[in-house]
Design a protein around this motif. Structure first.
Motif, PDB file in Angstrom:
ATOM      1  N   ARG A 106       0.839  -1.211   0.000  1.00  0.00           N
ATOM      2  CA  ARG A 106       0.000   0.000   0.000  1.00  0.00           C
ATOM      3  C   ARG A 106       0.868   1.253   0.000  1.00  0.00           C
ATOM      4  NH1 ARG A 106      -5.691  -0.148   2.993  1.00  0.00           N
ATOM      5  NH2 ARG A 106      -6.294  -2.282   2.524  1.00  0.00           N
ATOM      6  N   PRO A 107       0.582   2.178  -0.901  1.00  0.00           N
ATOM      7  CA  PRO A 107       1.324   3.443  -0.887  1.00  0.00           C
ATOM      8  C   PRO A 107       1.142   4.150   0.460  1.00  0.00           C
ATOM      9  CG  PRO A 107      -0.085   3.285  -2.828  1.00  0.00           C
ATOM     10  CD  PRO A 107      -0.423   2.133  -1.954  1.00  0.00           C
ATOM     11  N   ALA A 108       2.116   4.983   0.805  1.00  0.00           N
ATOM     12  CA  ALA A 108       2.118   5.602   2.133  1.00  0.00           C
ATOM     13  C   ALA A 108       0.863   6.412   2.420  1.00  0.00           C
ATOM     14  CB  ALA A 108       3.352   6.483   2.277  1.00  0.00           C
TER      15      ALA A 108
ATOM     16  N   LEU B   6      -2.144   5.795   1.747  1.00  0.00           N
ATOM     17  CA  LEU B   6      -3.313   4.992   2.099  1.00  0.00           C
ATOM     18  C   LEU B   6      -3.210   4.534   3.551  1.00  0.00           C
ATOM     19  CD1 LEU B   6      -3.980   2.491  -0.846  1.00  0.00           C
ATOM     20  CD2 LEU B   6      -4.917   4.750  -0.479  1.00  0.00           C
ATOM     21  N   PRO B   7      -4.351   4.334   4.200  1.00  0.00           N
ATOM     22  CA  PRO B   7      -4.282   3.733   5.538  1.00  0.00           C
ATOM     23  C   PRO B   7      -3.891   2.263   5.426  1.00  0.00           C
ATOM     24  CG  PRO B   7      -6.564   4.035   4.849  1.00  0.00           C
ATOM     25  CD  PRO B   7      -5.712   4.647   3.781  1.00  0.00           C
TER      26      PRO B   7
ATOM     27  N   ALA C  97      -4.473  -1.739   6.360  1.00  0.00           N
ATOM     28  CA  ALA C  97      -5.753  -2.462   6.412  1.00  0.00           C
ATOM     29  C   ALA C  97      -6.337  -2.439   7.823  1.00  0.00           C
ATOM     30  CB  ALA C  97      -5.559  -3.899   5.946  1.00  0.00           C
TER      31      ALA C  97
ATOM     32  N   GLU D  50      -5.849  -0.323  10.128  1.00  0.00           N
ATOM     33  CA  GLU D  50      -6.196   1.051  10.473  1.00  0.00           C
ATOM     34  C   GLU D  50      -7.544   1.454   9.863  1.00  0.00           C
ATOM     35  OE1 GLU D  50      -3.215   3.459   8.734  1.00  0.00           O
ATOM     36  OE2 GLU D  50      -3.928   5.349   9.598  1.00  0.00           O
ATOM     37  N   GLU D  51      -7.753   1.099   8.595  1.00  0.00           N
ATOM     38  CA  GLU D  51      -8.982   1.555   7.936  1.00  0.00           C
ATOM     39  C   GLU D  51     -10.208   0.822   8.463  1.00  0.00           C
ATOM     40  OE1 GLU D  51      -8.555   1.073   3.773  1.00  0.00           O
ATOM     41  OE2 GLU D  51      -8.777  -1.081   3.777  1.00  0.00           O
ATOM     42  N   VAL D  52     -10.019  -0.396   8.930  1.00  0.00           N
ATOM     43  CA  VAL D  52     -11.170  -1.171   9.361  1.00  0.00           C
ATOM     44  C   VAL D  52     -11.506  -0.935  10.832  1.00  0.00           C
ATOM     45  CG1 VAL D  52     -11.850  -3.553   9.838  1.00  0.00           C
ATOM     46  CG2 VAL D  52     -11.120  -2.909   7.555  1.00  0.00           C
ATOM     47  N   CYS D  53     -10.537  -0.539  11.630  1.00  0.00           N
ATOM     48  CA  CYS D  53     -10.756  -0.348  13.071  1.00  0.00           C
ATOM     49  C   CYS D  53     -12.015   0.498  13.328  1.00  0.00           C
ATOM     50  CB  CYS D  53      -9.561   0.329  13.713  1.00  0.00           C
ATOM     51  SG  CYS D  53      -9.838   0.674  15.468  1.00  0.00           S
TER      52      CYS D  53
ATOM     53  N   LYS E 107     -11.115   3.585  15.437  1.00  0.00           N
ATOM     54  CA  LYS E 107      -9.938   4.334  14.972  1.00  0.00           C
ATOM     55  C   LYS E 107      -8.891   4.441  16.077  1.00  0.00           C
ATOM     56  CE  LYS E 107     -11.968   4.641  11.065  1.00  0.00           C
ATOM     57  NZ  LYS E 107     -11.646   3.557  10.142  1.00  0.00           N
TER      58      LYS E 107
ATOM     59  N   LEU F 170      -3.382   4.208  14.177  1.00  0.00           N
ATOM     60  CA  LEU F 170      -3.017   5.230  13.207  1.00  0.00           C
ATOM     61  C   LEU F 170      -1.615   4.907  12.711  1.00  0.00           C
ATOM     62  CD1 LEU F 170      -4.084   7.965  12.078  1.00  0.00           C
ATOM     63  CD2 LEU F 170      -2.742   9.072  13.829  1.00  0.00           C
ATOM     64  N   SER F 171      -1.403   4.990  11.394  1.00  0.00           N
ATOM     65  CA  SER F 171      -0.055   4.804  10.872  1.00  0.00           C
ATOM     66  C   SER F 171       0.405   6.126  10.296  1.00  0.00           C
ATOM     67  CB  SER F 171      -0.058   3.735   9.781  1.00  0.00           C
ATOM     68  OG  SER F 171      -0.650   4.255   8.610  1.00  0.00           O
ATOM     69  N   GLY F 172       1.688   6.291  10.193  1.00  0.00           N
ATOM     70  CA  GLY F 172       2.178   7.526   9.611  1.00  0.00           C
ATOM     71  C   GLY F 172       3.673   7.685   9.809  1.00  0.00           C
TER      72      GLY F 172
ATOM     73  N   VAL G  49       2.186   5.049  22.082  1.00  0.00           N
ATOM     74  CA  VAL G  49       1.009   4.496  22.734  1.00  0.00           C
ATOM     75  C   VAL G  49       0.357   5.574  23.594  1.00  0.00           C
ATOM     76  CG1 VAL G  49       0.204   2.859  24.464  1.00  0.00           C
ATOM     77  CG2 VAL G  49       1.809   2.112  22.724  1.00  0.00           C
TER      78      VAL G  49
END
Lengths: 265, 698, 170
Positions: free
Chosen positions: C121-123, C125-126, C128, C130-133, C136, C139-141, C168
């Motif tokens: 996944r490109p940076a 995009l969330p 998997a 992360e997007e389904v949680c 929320k 978080l990635s980044g 955390v």
């Protein structure tokens, strides 16, 4: 003489390289493990029965590889057991013929025949396994699977084994048949086959030196290639059987992370 | 939060897949989804990224793609030829025989002898149109009596809304009683909003004998004595009335029976001290909660299924909404949202000339539950076996498994066996299907179309576009009903070339078109607040009814009262049995899912550490849970997070019929429950059960 | 691009396992799970607390798994993502023992697999998970951005010499 001098310099060098490899790629790695997570491992709780079971599953029967399929499992069982037993017989032969008071054992040829038989049988087992591996490497060349194959390791070990058998055959071809000589299996058959050809006196020495150099070079290679798994995999996998240890390790970390900050719920 | 909207095309490229908007039917919350398929197989699923789900999906929804390929699903129609023996038949045979029987039953007993039950309602509107309008039975019912029947009736009669949703995100004080927002049934935008509110500093008070997933996040957990929430609520009302903490202007303008209610709670002596003795919540705490609730803006009180598990749950639920009304914030930001529905039309219209008018009242009315928002299913065996209030001879079970899910399972099994016609329509075989004459394979939500309302705050329509080809011979309900209609002379009314034809009729009043909808998956209208200022409340008086006209009309107490629950533990049976569900499972569709079974493979009975220590029970032991009715064994879960004297069993496990990986897992608790119908609402009192427990093995 | 990592909000995690299933679906991990989820209940009735943790690979700055791998099958990308080459992996499980978090997983066939930070996944995009949680909590980044976000909520970076790339919020 120069050839033998090279031989006597190279052999210890190869063995040295093996030990440096074992130090760099095994001991140093174990040190990383102890440094990173040793403190999480409650050594007192080791489950010996599970260790034994894992030894049988992972090393003796190699059940995980069996799950990958019958052919990969057969291949790996033949190579790993062929190689291990051959190695043990080699050491034994060297010790008995060169360094130990072996007369009582080798006298009357029974012991000698036992060594010959063991060496040849394990060598043949290894050879069959390697030929299966080579066949797979060749047939899957160019596919994604090729990356998973250890072609260099296979060819290397195959050369060691083949030169071993050729050297033995030449040695037999140079002398008259001896009693019980059939126990050498492939070696004796090759000897018979070669006997009809040219004299192999000079060639035998050359092939034998090549074989010995290749064998010791392979030992050096063991410590620096994927072949390191010969030492590493049994160790790591047997300890993976320690479920309590595994869970304790993860739990310790997670509980640490989950500890609330002072004041929060 | 990273934006998920607009990432659909990127995912399609990454997986060389095509996205089809769908609706998840694993549970009744029907979340809009995105289904990614490549060469006829699902490669990924997630929540609709543009709708309120914002990409989210719950664990059981996310794992549901497994059912698209599950070999244990029903593959072709079957007819029962003996106990647990079925033979394969064709669709034509099945529909012909069912149609013939339906015609015979109508002639002999009248059309009312046929009833249709569904759990989640995929396309069941087609069955409704056919059975209620063409065939002429009024008996078309859902599963609410096993769920939020009391809450629904309370919401209908107090607020005039069938299903309030929640703007948790903007609330400052949230008190939840018998509702586990973060547990089994999640309206995903609400879960997100609730935790966002907590992160912003909102006070969250959870009243529940069990320390639920929602309690984990609460500022305060009140482990109330089971089935006494009504007393706590009345006492809060008492404080608010005594201290005049209500919004008087709102109450005078927008509520009915305000003065009567105020006098009532005082006259009855519903004081915090009175409630403390019943609820085991100190009077001071009740006072504090009442004041916090009444003085914080916005503040909301909510309940769901928990209170309705007891015979006194209806009035308790009514007081929840009465309290919400007293502070004057209903249908405002940070409060209950009495949502507007999207203007969807029926897929078909049946001309008046072709309709059959039922000759008898619907079953729930005939049973003496005129206000019940759904059938009191506990009384169905009586109708079948004794002909009271009138005979029921045929039942359709669509995606519902009452032989498993109703209390007193033995009686239910007997009732289904006694039917002249019984038809199970489902994706999986079930305990109920095992007793049915016909078993028809239904298409899953990955293989069929539908357009329906969502449970988001604004009016919202969502669409399910078939993502996969049919599974073996499984058919969507609209095709099954069409087949039946053709056999019974109504084929001309149920005729279409593709589902898009009736799809367009459903959305004809939406300011969008089907092609757009098929791309985006949803249409959303504007969220508006305080809609009652324009339209009034949908009650007989047009106001929030603290005193219910509907109740009065049917001879019930117009003002809510506090009564004890029916079953109270005693020396022989010292524990109250309560229930909850795992967030990983919901009914049949999750039971054979290897992913979910790996996460949670079986259910358990939770009991408090102190009770367990006294009885010599350790975590993981097998225990016997015995009611006066029957006994079962189950795994014990010993925890601090449950009130002593209470045993909480996770429902919906121990299905007996599975041959797949679910075989033999878990314990079915319902056989130890007796028949229990809540008064007025007709809901099921699942928690009206006392039990004793003992260790069976370690 | 700077190094990437996680921000995990314990306060928002309900321990529902949706992230685990989304990960397994997107990455087709089969019988292996790349996220470990624990629920820990503490306290004495009625003062009870439960906390949840969903743990992926933390893509450590000084990844001990990478250091412990005898065959250099584990590498660290420029963006900090730690990846394993299954073709090189010999299944010795040293990485599991070296990882302070017990992240590496072994399927029936014995090769190591673990969270790849959804490598494909490109940076922008969330991930998997992360997007389904639903809440929320994940978080990635890029770490420097996450650090600022974490600081706002009193979050801290997970400690230890390995330098795990996760903040955390407790």
């Amino acid at each position: 003489m120069t050839r033998m001098a090279v031989f006597w310099i190279l052999i210890p060098l190869f063995i040295g390289v093996l030990f440096i490899g074992l130090y760099r790629n095994l001991l140093a790695k174990l040190a990383v493990i102890f440094g990173a997570s040793g403190r999480f491992i409650p050594w007192g709780d080791v489950d010996a029965a599970a260790l034994g079971q894992a030894y049988a599953d992972e090393v003796v029967f190699q059940r995980r590889i069996r799950l990958r399929g019958r052919v990969p499992w057969t291949r790996h069982i033949l190579i790993s057991w062929g190689f291990s037993v051959l190695f043990v017989f080699d050491i034994l032969t060297a010790l008995l013929t060169k360094y130990l008071p072996s007369e009582p054992f080798l006298d009357g040829n029974v012991g000698w025949l036992f060594l010959k038989f063991g060496l040849n049988l394990s060598g043949m087992v290894l050879l069959v396994g390697l030929l299966i591996a080579l066949a797979r490497s060749v047939t899957t060349a160019g596919t994604e699977q090729a990356r998973f194959n250890d072609m260099p390791g296979t060819v290397f070990l195959l050369l060691v084994v083949v030169t071993g058998f050729v050297a033995q055959g030449m040695r037999f071809a140079n002398v008259p048949p001896q009693p019980g000589y059939g126990w050498a299996l492939l070696g004796s058959w090759m000897g018979e086959a070669m006997r009809a050809g040219a004299p192999y006196a000079g060639s035998h020495a050359f092939v034998w030196v090549t074989h010995a150099l290749l064998a010791s070079a392979f030992l050096a290679y063991l410590g620096w290639s994927r072949m390191i798994h010969v030492f590493a995999a049994p160790l790591g996998r047997i300890f993976y059987s320690q479920v309590a240890l595994r869970e304790a390790k993860v739990r310790t970390v997670m509980e640490g992370l989950l500890k609330p900050r002072a004041g929060s719920r | 939060m990273k934006e998920t909207a607009g990432t659909t095309e990127a995912l399609e490229r990454l997986r060389d897949a095509e996205m089809t908007p769908g609706i998840c039917y694993v549970c009744p919350w029907t979340c809009p989804t995105e289904v990614y398929t490549r060469k006829g197989e699902i490669v990924y699923v997630r929540g609709n990224t543009r709708a309120s789900t914002k990409g989210s999906r719950c664990v059981k929804g996310e794992a549901s793609h497994v059912l698209a390929k599950d070999d244990n699903r029903l593959k072709h129609p079957m007819r029962r030829v003996g106990p647990s023996r079925f033979e394969r038949i064709t669709w034509d045979e099945a529909l012909t025989q069912i149609a013939r029987k339906l015609t015979g039953i109508k002639a002999t007993y009248g059309p009312e002898a046929v009833a249709y039950l569904w759990h989640v309602d995929p396309n069941s509107v087609f069955a409704q149109l056919f059975l209620t309008e063409c065939y002429g039975t009024p008996n078309y019912y859902g599963h609410t009596s096993a769920c939020e029947q009391d809450r629904r009736l309370a919401a209908l009669t107090v607020l005039g809304h069938v299903f309030p949703v929640h703007d948790y995100e903007n609330a400052k004080f949230i008190m939840l009683l018998g509702i586990n927002m973060l547990g089994a049934n999640q309206n995903l935008f609400e879960s997100r909003g609730l935790l966002a509110a907590v992160a912003k500093g909102a006070r969250l008070v959870v009243v529940d004998p069990a320390f639920t997933a929602t309690a984990e996040k609460a500022s305060e957990w009140i482990p109330i004595a089971p089935g006494t929430d009504g007393a706590l609520l009345f006492a809060m009302a008492h404080v608010i009335v005594q201290d005049k903490l209500y919004d008087e202007a709102f109450c005078r303008q927008w509520t009915h029976g305000f003065d009567e209610f105020c006098r009532h709670v005082v006259a009855r002596g519903y004081t915090p001290e009175w409630a403390a003795g019943i609820t085991d919540v100190p009077a001071d705490k009740i006072r504090r909660l009442a004041r916090e609730f009444a003085t914080t803006r916005p503040a909301m009180l909510e309940t769901f299924k928990g209170l309705g598990n007891y015979a006194n749950g209806l009035d308790a639920s009514r007081v929840v909404y009465i309290l919400d009304a007293l502070t004057g914030q209903v249908d405002g930001p940070g409060n209950l949202i009495l949502k507007d529905w999207a203007p969807l039309q029926p897929p078909l219209t049946i001309p008046e000339a072709r309709k059959t008018k039922p000759g008898k009242p619907p079953l729930h009315v005939a049973m003496g539950y005129p206000l019940a928002p759904d059938l009191p299913t506990q009384l169905l065996p009586k109708a079948i076996l004794e002909g009271t209030p009138y005979p029921v001879k045929a039942l359709f079970f669509q995606c519902t498994n009452p032989v498993m899910s109703e209390p007193n399972t033995a009686l239910y099994r007997k009732a289904v066996q006694a039917l002249e016609l019984s038809v199970a329509i489902d994706t999986y075989f079930s305990e109920t299907a095992a007793e049915c004459e016909f078993v028809l394979p239904e298409a899953s939500f990955y293989e069929r179309a539908e357009i329906r309302q969502s449970l988001a705050m604004p009016p919202e329509a969502i669409i399910c576009v078939p993502a996969l080809a049919a599974y073996h011979e499984a058919r969507p309900v609209y095709d099954i009903v069409r087949g039946l209609a053709e056999k019974m002379g109504y084929g001309d009314l149920f005729r279409w070339n593709s589902w898009e034809e009736w799809g367009r009729r459903i959305i004809k009043d939406l300011p969008t078109d089907l092609d757009t909808l098929k791309k985006t998956g949803f249409w959303s209208g504007e969220l508006t607040y305080h809609k009652y200022t324009r339209t009034g409340f949908a009650t007989p008086t047009g106001k929030i009814e603290l005193m219910s006209e509907a109740f009065a009309k049917h001879g019930y107490n117009a003002l809510p009262e506090y009564r004890d629950r029916q079953v109270i533990p005693d020396e022989a049976y010292p524990f109250q049995l309560i229930n909850s569900k795992f967030e990983m499972h919901c009914n049949l569709t999750t039971q054979n899912n290897p992913i979910l079974l790996r996460i949670r493979g079986e259910n358990w009975a939770e009991l408090n550490t102190s009770d367990a220590a006294r009885l010599g029970i350790r975590d993981g032991d097998r225990i016997e849970v015995a009611s006066p009715q029957a006994a079962v064994t189950i795994k014990a879960k010993v925890r601090a997070g449950i009130r002593p004297g209470v045993v909480c069993v996770r429902h919906g496990h121990g299905f007996g019929h599975w041959q797949g990986i679910a075989k033999g897992r878990g314990t079915h608790i319902n056989p130890i429950l007796g028949t229990n119908v809540n008064p007025i609402s007709g809901g099921i009192g699942y928690n009206e059960c006392k039990v004793r427990i003992r260790k069976v093995s370690g | 691009m700077g190094t990437r990592g996680w921000l995990f909000d314990i306060g928002k995690c309900t321990g529902c396992h949706a992230c685990e299933v989304a990960c397994a679906t997107w990455n087709a991990t089969g019988a292996v799970s790349w996220r470990q989820i624990v629920k820990i209940e503490t306290g004495v009735y009625p003062n009870v607390g439960t906390r949840n943790l969903s743990m992926p690979c933390l893509h450590c700055d000084h990844a001990p798994c990478l250091q412990a791998c005898p065959v250099a099958a584990i590498t660290k990308r420029d963006d900090g993502v730690v990846l394993v080459d299954q073709a090189k992996c010999v299944g010795c499980m040293f990485c599991f023992w070296a990882c302070p978090f017990g992240v590496p997983q072994f399927g029936a066939e014995g090769k190591m697999s673990k969270c790849t930070f959804c490598a494909d996944r490109p940076a922008e995009l969330p991930r998997a998970c992360e997007e389904v949680c639903p809440t929320k909590a994940i978080l990635s980044g890029e770490m420097h951005e996450l650090e600022a976000l974490a600081a706002r909520s009193g979050g801290e970076r997970v400690g230890g010499p390995a330098g795990p790339a996760m903040f955390v919020i407790r």
